[in-house]
Enzyme design. Sequence first.
Site, PDB file in Angstrom:
ATOM      1  N   SER A 110     -65.334  71.817  85.333  1.00 50.08           N
ATOM      2  CA  SER A 110     -63.740  71.730  85.810  1.00 50.08           C
ATOM      3  C   SER A 110     -63.170  73.001  85.871  1.00 50.08           C
ATOM      4  CB  SER A 110     -63.124  70.380  85.235  1.00 50.08           C
ATOM      5  OG  SER A 110     -62.636  70.992  84.097  1.00 50.08           O
ATOM      6  N   LYS A 111     -61.890  73.098  86.496  1.00 47.36           N
ATOM      7  CA  LYS A 111     -60.844  74.032  86.400  1.00 47.36           C
ATOM      8  C   LYS A 111     -60.789  74.622  84.939  1.00 47.36           C
ATOM      9  CE  LYS A 111     -57.520  72.303  88.632  1.00 47.36           C
ATOM     10  NZ  LYS A 111     -56.949  71.723  89.868  1.00 47.36           N
ATOM     11  N   ARG A 112     -60.740  73.647  84.001  1.00 49.52           N
ATOM     12  CA  ARG A 112     -60.489  73.990  82.642  1.00 49.52           C
ATOM     13  C   ARG A 112     -61.292  74.922  81.934  1.00 49.52           C
ATOM     14  NH1 ARG A 112     -63.074  70.399  78.783  1.00 49.52           N
ATOM     15  NH2 ARG A 112     -64.411  69.101  79.849  1.00 49.52           N
ATOM     16  N   HIS A 113     -62.701  75.024  82.782  1.00 44.53           N
ATOM     17  CA  HIS A 113     -63.380  76.076  82.152  1.00 44.53           C
ATOM     18  C   HIS A 113     -63.305  77.238  83.037  1.00 44.53           C
ATOM     19  CE1 HIS A 113     -65.742  72.128  81.446  1.00 44.53           C
ATOM     20  NE2 HIS A 113     -65.726  72.826  80.199  1.00 44.53           N
ATOM     21  N   GLY A 114     -62.335  77.521  83.728  1.00 46.05           N
ATOM     22  CA  GLY A 114     -62.082  78.962  84.483  1.00 46.05           C
ATOM     23  C   GLY A 114     -62.357  78.705  85.960  1.00 46.05           C
TER      24      GLY A 114
END
Length: 317
Positions: free
Chosen positions: A245-249
Site C-alpha cells: 500500500s501507499k505506506r510502503h512508498g
Amino acid sequence: MTARGRFAPSPTGELHVGALRTALLAWLQIRRLGGRFVLRVEDLDPDRSKQPLAEGQLRSLREIGLDWDEGPVYQSARTALYDEAVAALEAKGLVYPCFCSRAEIARASSAPHGPADDGPRYPGTCRALSAAERRERAAAGRRPALRFRVREGVVDFADGILGPIAQDVQATVGDFVVRRMDGAYAYQLAAVVDDDAMGMTHVLRGADLALSTPRQLLIYEALGRPAPRFFHAPLVRGPDGGKLSKRHGPVGVETLRSLGVPPALVVSELARLCGLPERPSPRELIDGFDLSRLPGEEIRWSPEPLLQRARGSSSAR
Ligand code: GLU
C-alpha cells in the site's frame, strides 16, 4: 471455445504494483490463448468506490500498455442481474434474511475467525427464524442483510497456480452475506453472476481471494451454472510482509511516473516480478508466456530500487 478472462479492480485507490502484476498476468494468459479480455469495475460498495478512482485505474492500465476487448463494465449498472440471481436463490430457499449486527455476530461466534479479513464465522443465528420472528425484527426497524445458506461439507477445486484447495465453508465462514443491510450486493454474489453472464472461462486474480472461491463455487452450484477455471497468483507484498500500500512508498504507476519512473520501466519491473524477461511492453511478453513458470511464492517488494534505477538512467542521459 474462445478463452475469456478479465481484470476486475475495485475503484478504491490507485492500482499498486501488485495489482498491476495480477492484471498483466490475466491479460497475458488470455492474449497468449488468443482470447477476449474484459475489464470490469467492481464499484458496488457505495462507501468506498469512487468514479475518479475508477478512471485513474483505467488510465494506469492503459499507461502500462494493457488493453481490453470489452468494457469497462460497471457493476453498479448491473443490479437487475443480481436481483434476478437472488430471486432464483430465494426460490430455492438458499438465502435468508439476517438481522444480526456485526457486534452481535462477534459476540455469538465461538470460532475466533474465518479466513483472513473475513471476520468471525457466522454462527447461524437467523438461519431458522420463523416468519413471525422475522416480522417482529423487521417491525423493530431492523433492516436485514441476506445470507447464503451454506451446505455442510468440503468444497474443493484445482487451482491453476496454487494446486488443490479445499475448504469446509460452513465450519470456517458459515452462511455468508450476499446482500448487505444497506442493499448493496456483496462481492461474492456479484463476481459469480458477472463471471457467468460474461462467459468467463479463466479467472486469474490475487491469492488473497483464493478462499473466496469455495463460497463462489457454492453459488455456481446453487444457480446450476458451470464455474470457470481459477488461477490465484501469489501476492506481491511490502518489504515488511504487509499488504502492499501507499505506506510502503510510491506503489502506483502514476505516482511512480510523477517521481521520474517511466511506465516502460514499471512494465519491466512487473515482468521481472512474474519471472519473465524484463521487457518494456506487455506485447513483447505474449510469445511463449507460460503461467507454469510463475514463481509459486509471495514476493516482498520495495519501490526503492526502481526509483534508483530511474534516477540512474536519467542521469546517464
Ligand atoms: N474486485 C476485487 C479486488 O479488487 C477482485 C475481484 C476478482 O478478481 O474476482 O480485489
